[in-house]
Design an enzyme around this catalytic site. Structure first.
Site, mmCIF file in Angstrom:
data_model
loop_
_atom_site.group_PDB
_atom_site.id
_atom_site.type_symbol
_atom_site.label_atom_id
_atom_site.label_comp_id
_atom_site.label_asym_id
_atom_site.label_seq_id
_atom_site.Cartn_x
_atom_site.Cartn_y
_atom_site.Cartn_z
ATOM 1 N N ASP A 143 0.811 -1.222 0.000
ATOM 2 C CA ASP A 143 0.000 0.000 0.000
ATOM 3 C C ASP A 143 0.845 1.272 0.000
ATOM 4 O O ASP A 143 0.340 2.345 -0.330
ATOM 5 C CB ASP A 143 -0.936 0.028 1.203
ATOM 6 C CG ASP A 143 -2.020 -1.022 1.115
ATOM 7 O OD1 ASP A 143 -2.443 -1.338 -0.004
ATOM 8 O OD2 ASP A 143 -2.441 -1.534 2.165
ATOM 9 N N GLN A 301 -1.658 -8.912 -6.953
ATOM 10 C CA GLN A 301 -0.745 -7.773 -6.859
ATOM 11 C C GLN A 301 0.356 -7.985 -5.830
ATOM 12 O O GLN A 301 1.428 -7.395 -5.927
ATOM 13 C CB GLN A 301 -1.535 -6.513 -6.490
ATOM 14 C CG GLN A 301 -2.526 -6.092 -7.550
ATOM 15 C CD GLN A 301 -3.610 -5.197 -6.997
ATOM 16 O OE1 GLN A 301 -3.495 -3.983 -7.003
ATOM 17 N NE2 GLN A 301 -4.685 -5.801 -6.518
#
Length: 408
Positions: A143, A301
């Site tokens: 993130d 991802q």
């Protein structure tokens, strides 16, 4: 200080979290640490005395090389929020008894924001009882939302995956000369770093995404539909990269307009953010009447180690090593961070920062890195990400598939 060390991994995995573990282990052994223990399933497993001797698991060069190329968390993970000592001091008493039992002089925790909260609580309690055990955080999260570090290990590889796969999706979407919109849903609860990385798909051979939607900008359905309609006047196939955390002006997640499951993790965060791409695809189809497709990149991802960035792998290893060096030098209540000195040529170093300035804070995309209309990112964003996705660490293939390591 006892010369044994324990390390754990926590939160969501990344493609390079095990490279940080390799950096911790090899640096510790090179600096004379007697034993390096691994906690199984993070601090939650440690409370149950679930540990392994990493000397028995990682004692040869090939194991380390495979570890760097292995996705997921080798030691297992957890999402365990430690109570404060005022809420339940017995948790801390159990942990510090284990530290005494195994002669642990330092605990290193590889993780993201919530893991730094764990380090902050343990170091504060240790200081209060005058324990000599040192506590150091090793940053990890795709993130990229940790404060006071230029970027986080794991982000570069996820960004490389997103840009690569999106280029391939764009090529696939251009096969037919019909009006269509493809919406790619990319991870990111409150920060748009991952969705923004979709801009790296652009180049001489690819236009890249036509729109990028980030959580930092409130979603306006009327403006959105007008922008899509305008784009379709000049091109048949429109590509949109959207963060899963896109919200309306009143703070409602778009995914909640599709599903109201509302699951929360131990830290009070939404455990599942899925459905944003489906909501947007349906909105376009219902209002503009064209063919739409929703694609969720989801956990791919963070587990695509075959597409990891060599820069990311190297830096993940470096912060692991820096954390060990700091612990052995007597530091505690710190996190190893990355400090960028230059982008062209790229140069980044490690430094230690106060864990209390990191834990429970989130770094979002600067608003001046988002275009004024809120539907794309600027050149500054591109220049920020570009060095982080360079080069590759090729998997070691056996019988046609990558070879990994695993416990047991």
């Amino acid at each position: 200080m006892a010369m044994n060390l324990i390390v754990g991994q926590s939160g969501g995995p990344t493609a390079v979290i095990n490279s940080s573990l390799a950096g911790v282990y090899e640096t510790a052994k090179n600096l004379g640490v007697n034993k390096v223990y691994g906690m199984l399933y993070g601090i939650e497993g440690l409370l149950q005395e679930k540990m392994v001797d990493l000397d028995e698991m990682l004692g040869d060069i090939m194991s380390i090389e495979l570890l760097k190329r292995t996705p997921s968390s080798y030691l297992g993970s957890c999402r365990c929020k430690l109570p404060t000592p005022e809420q339940d001091e017995s948790v801390y008493e159990t942990l510090f008894r284990l530290f005494d039992k195994y002669e642990i002089g330092a605990l290193l925790y590889i993780g993201g924001n919530d893991s730094m909260d764990t380090i902050a609580k343990l170091s504060a309690y240790g200081a209060r009882i005058r324990s000599e055990v040192r506590f150091i955080g090793v940053p990890k999260t795709i993130d990229n939302d940790l404060m006071l570090t230029d970027h986080t290990p794991g982000y570069g590889s996820a960004a490389k995956y997103i840009a690569t796969i999106l280029k391939e999706v764009i090529a696939d979407a251009s096969v037919y000369d019909i009006r269509s919109v493809t919406v790619a849903e990319i991870m990111g609860r409150h920060a748009g770093w991952l969705a923004g990385a979709a801009c790296m798909a652009a180049g001489p051979d690819c236009d890249g995404p036509d729109m990028i939607l980030l959580p930092e900008v409130p979603f306006d359905p009327e403006n959105f539909l007008k922008r899509v309609d305008d784009l379709q006047k000049s091109k048949s196939n429109v590509i949109i990269a959207a963060s899963e955390g896109v919200k309306t002006a009143d703070g409602t997640f778009l995914c909640d307009l599709v599903s109201t499951a509302g699951q929360l993790d131990a830290f009070g965060h939404k455990a599942i953010l899925s459905g944003t791409s489906r909501y947007l695809a349906d909105l376009i189809h219902d209002n503009l009447g064209c063919k739409t497709r929703a694609i969720e990149f989801s956990t791919l991802q963070r587990c695509a180690s075959h597409l990891s960035s060599r820069v990311d792998v190297s830096e993940a290893y470096q912060v692991g090593g820096a954390a060990v060096t700091a612990a052995l030098a007597g530091e505690s209540g710190k996190m190893a961070s990355l400090k960028r000195l230059a982008s062209r040529p790229y140069h980044c170093i490690t430094e230690m920062i106060d864990i209390n300035a990191v834990a429970n804070f989130e770094k979002t995309v600067p608003l001046n890195w988002i275009t004024p209309d809120g539907t794309h990112v600027t050149k500054e964003f591109y220049e920020y990400v570009r060095p982080l996705i360079q080069s590759e660490l090729t998997p070691i293939y056996v019988n046609g598939t990558p070879r990994h390591v695993r416990l047991g």
